[in-house]
Write a protein that holds these residues in place. Structure first.
Motif, PDB file in Angstrom:
ATOM      1  N   VAL A 301       0.860  -1.146  -0.014  1.00 26.10           N
ATOM      2  CA  VAL A 301      -0.004  -0.034   0.086  1.00 26.10           C
ATOM      3  C   VAL A 301       0.913   1.200  -0.101  1.00 26.10           C
ATOM      4  CG1 VAL A 301      -1.473   1.209   1.190  1.00 26.10           C
ATOM      5  CG2 VAL A 301      -2.046  -1.072   1.083  1.00 26.10           C
ATOM      6  N   ALA A 302       2.028   1.287   0.696  1.00 25.15           N
ATOM      7  CA  ALA A 302       2.786   2.388   0.820  1.00 25.15           C
ATOM      8  C   ALA A 302       3.478   2.630  -0.520  1.00 25.15           C
ATOM      9  CB  ALA A 302       3.728   2.129   1.864  1.00 25.15           C
ATOM     10  N   VAL A 306       2.961   5.801  -3.080  1.00 22.08           N
ATOM     11  CA  VAL A 306       4.214   6.718  -3.368  1.00 22.08           C
ATOM     12  C   VAL A 306       4.055   6.773  -4.949  1.00 22.08           C
ATOM     13  CG1 VAL A 306       6.605   7.015  -3.448  1.00 22.08           C
ATOM     14  CG2 VAL A 306       5.397   6.468  -1.399  1.00 22.08           C
ATOM     15  N   LYS A 307       3.812   5.697  -5.506  1.00 25.60           N
ATOM     16  CA  LYS A 307       3.727   5.476  -6.987  1.00 25.60           C
ATOM     17  C   LYS A 307       2.714   6.481  -7.591  1.00 25.60           C
ATOM     18  CE  LYS A 307       6.128   1.326  -7.865  1.00 25.60           C
ATOM     19  NZ  LYS A 307       6.003   0.079  -8.641  1.00 25.60           N
ATOM     20  N   TRP A 308       1.618   6.422  -6.846  1.00 27.49           N
ATOM     21  CA  TRP A 308       0.147   7.070  -7.455  1.00 27.49           C
ATOM     22  C   TRP A 308       0.498   8.729  -7.187  1.00 27.49           C
ATOM     23  CZ3 TRP A 308      -3.324  10.496  -4.737  1.00 27.49           C
ATOM     24  CH2 TRP A 308      -4.317  10.788  -5.689  1.00 27.49           C
ATOM     25  N   GLN A 314       3.777  13.994 -11.956  1.00 30.21           N
ATOM     26  CA  GLN A 314       4.030  14.063 -13.353  1.00 30.21           C
ATOM     27  C   GLN A 314       3.044  14.405 -14.093  1.00 30.21           C
ATOM     28  OE1 GLN A 314       5.682  10.002 -14.121  1.00 30.21           O
ATOM     29  NE2 GLN A 314       7.406  10.364 -12.936  1.00 30.21           N
ATOM     30  N   ARG A 315       1.741  13.951 -14.070  1.00 33.67           N
ATOM     31  CA  ARG A 315       0.864  14.277 -14.952  1.00 33.67           C
ATOM     32  C   ARG A 315       0.300  15.734 -14.693  1.00 33.67           C
ATOM     33  NH1 ARG A 315      -5.223  12.226 -13.640  1.00 33.67           N
ATOM     34  NH2 ARG A 315      -5.026  13.775 -11.742  1.00 33.67           N
ATOM     35  N   GLU A 316       0.379  16.405 -13.480  1.00 32.28           N
ATOM     36  CA  GLU A 316       0.253  17.799 -13.254  1.00 32.28           C
ATOM     37  C   GLU A 316       1.302  18.520 -13.889  1.00 32.28           C
ATOM     38  OE1 GLU A 316      -1.790  21.303 -11.983  1.00 32.28           O
ATOM     39  OE2 GLU A 316      -2.372  19.003 -11.728  1.00 32.28           O
ATOM     40  N   ALA A 317       2.520  18.334 -13.910  1.00 34.29           N
ATOM     41  CA  ALA A 317       3.776  18.894 -14.358  1.00 34.29           C
ATOM     42  C   ALA A 317       3.391  18.707 -15.946  1.00 34.29           C
ATOM     43  CB  ALA A 317       5.030  18.456 -14.077  1.00 34.29           C
TER      44      ALA A 317
END
Length: 398
Positions: A301-302, A306-308, A314-317
């Motif tokens: 889960v951790a 972190v990957k999410w 990255q998507r926002e950038a």
């Protein structure tokens, strides 16, 4: 381990490690759940067996009529509903004897033709005879190590064998008292039997025409046939745990599905000791597998969290960069469509108006698109003074 088993193990390992071990954590949690569940079942069986009376066969009539017997324990057994007279769960120990040997009034039930069963190979007499035939397989690795690749293309022989079991009505006789006996009803029993092996022999199998092809492609092929005979002999001292009731005035014991034993060589103390050891193994196994499952699931889960978050950043950038590029293209289109004097043209492209000033030098010599291109260089410098720059700022006319 065969090639197919290795391939299956590899696939299961890869599947268990997907999603950073989420499937592995779920599998460990499931094993822990099964261990804990079996632990409670075993603990309940220990309590029931510990409370049961351990008596002689001659005392069954008085025990089954005694109000102090824990009748409630027998009501939990599924086989209790099949008993027409009810009954109580008891533990008795006696000697195996054929039913016709104790009383001439007994008759063979359900069409059993013989009083006893005789082993075909050893000649020993008993009341239960189990015959099994099992193929013994061999496996060759195949030419040039083709086994792993070709095993998935060619079907292998399935585990073949045959098993048969015969039994005749029998009773347990109290030692020293031939008249004290109890009938053992095996109907519906799925419990293991205390059989002894009286015959075991391996017969070689001649090669078939397809054996060479099976060996060539790494498939298993039979090399022998194991023939076994197991028997419950007359005179064997065994313990029976079950529901005692009376049919036509004759004591009868049948199995209880909630208890792990029916016919056994062990005494009551040995049964409790064996179940206690099993319950400890199940308890520690459940704790260990549960802890590992929780740890693996927490790590999974951790890691996925972190990957999410990284993916979202990255998507926002990427979205901001696309917006910036789109705005630059709009501005450039507007500037290209306008008439720009020679003194205000970008010093790099010489087609668009100067709109971006570099920081810290402050030179206003580039359009916004060229200024962004300069910023993305490895060591950005002002095209006029060659001073290192940190960024650029858009200049708007008032």
């Amino acid at each position: 381990m065969s090639a197919r088993d290795r391939a299956v193990a590899t696939v299961l390992l890869q599947l268990s490690l997907t999603a950073d071990g989420a499937f592995l954590g779920v599998g460990l949690a499931y094993v822990a759940f099964r261990c804990i569940r079996k632990f409670f079942v075993t603990s309940s069986a220990i309590r029931k067996i510990h409370q049961l009376p351990y008596s002689h066969i001659s005392d069954l009539r008085s025990l089954c009529s005694d109000d102090k017997i824990p009748v409630n324990s027998s009501q939990n057994c599924e086989s209790q509903s099949n008993s027409q007279d009810g009954g109580n769960i008891v533990i008795v120990r006696g000697i195996v004897e054929a039913q016709s040997a104790v009383n001439g009034q007994w008759t063979n039930l359900r069409g059993y033709g013989n009083d006893v069963i005789v082993s075909h190979e050893s000649g020993e007499k008993g009341v239960i005879l189990e015959q099994t035939q099992t193929y013994i397989y061999n496996e060759w690795s195949g030419i040039l190590g083709w086994t792993t690749d070709l095993r998935s293309l060619f079907p292998t022989w399935k585990e073949k064998g045959s098993s048969s079991i015969r039994m005749v009505p029998f009773v347990l006789v109290e030692a020293g008292k031939q008249s004290a006996y109890v009938h053992v009803n095996m109907e519906g029993s799925r419990h293991p039997l205390p059989l002894i092996t009286v015959y075991r022999h391996v017969h070689p199998i001649n090669a078939f025409p397809s054996t060479f092809l099976q060996a060539l492609f790494g498939n298993k092929y039979p090399v022998g046939l194991l023939d076994e005979e197991k028997i419950l002999p007359l005179g064997k001292d065994v313990t029976v745990v079950g529901i005692c009731s009376f049919r036509d005035g004759i004591p009868e014991i049948k199995s209880c599905k909630d208890l792990p034993y029916f016919l056994s060589e062990m005494t009551k103390e040995q049964m409790i000791s064996d179940l206690s050891f099993e319950s400890k193994v199940l308890m520690w196994g459940g704790l260990i597998f549960g802890t590992l499952g929780i740890a693996v699931l927490t790590y999974s889960v951790a890691r996925n969290w972190v990957k999410w978050k990284a993916w979202r950043q990255q998507r926002e950038a990427r979205r901001q960069r696309d917006d910036t590029d789109n705005s630059s293209q709009v501005v450039a289109t507007e500037e290209e469509s306008a008439d720009v004097p020679d003194g205000e043209l970008c010093v790099i492209c010489l087609t668009r108006r100067r709109r971006s000033a570099f920081i810290p030098c402050g030179h206003l010599v580039c359009c916004q698109r060229c200024a962004l291109s300069v910023e993305r260089e490895v060591s950005p410098k002002c095209p006029v003074c060659r001073q290192s720059i940190r960024s650029s700022v858009r200049i708007y006319d008032s």
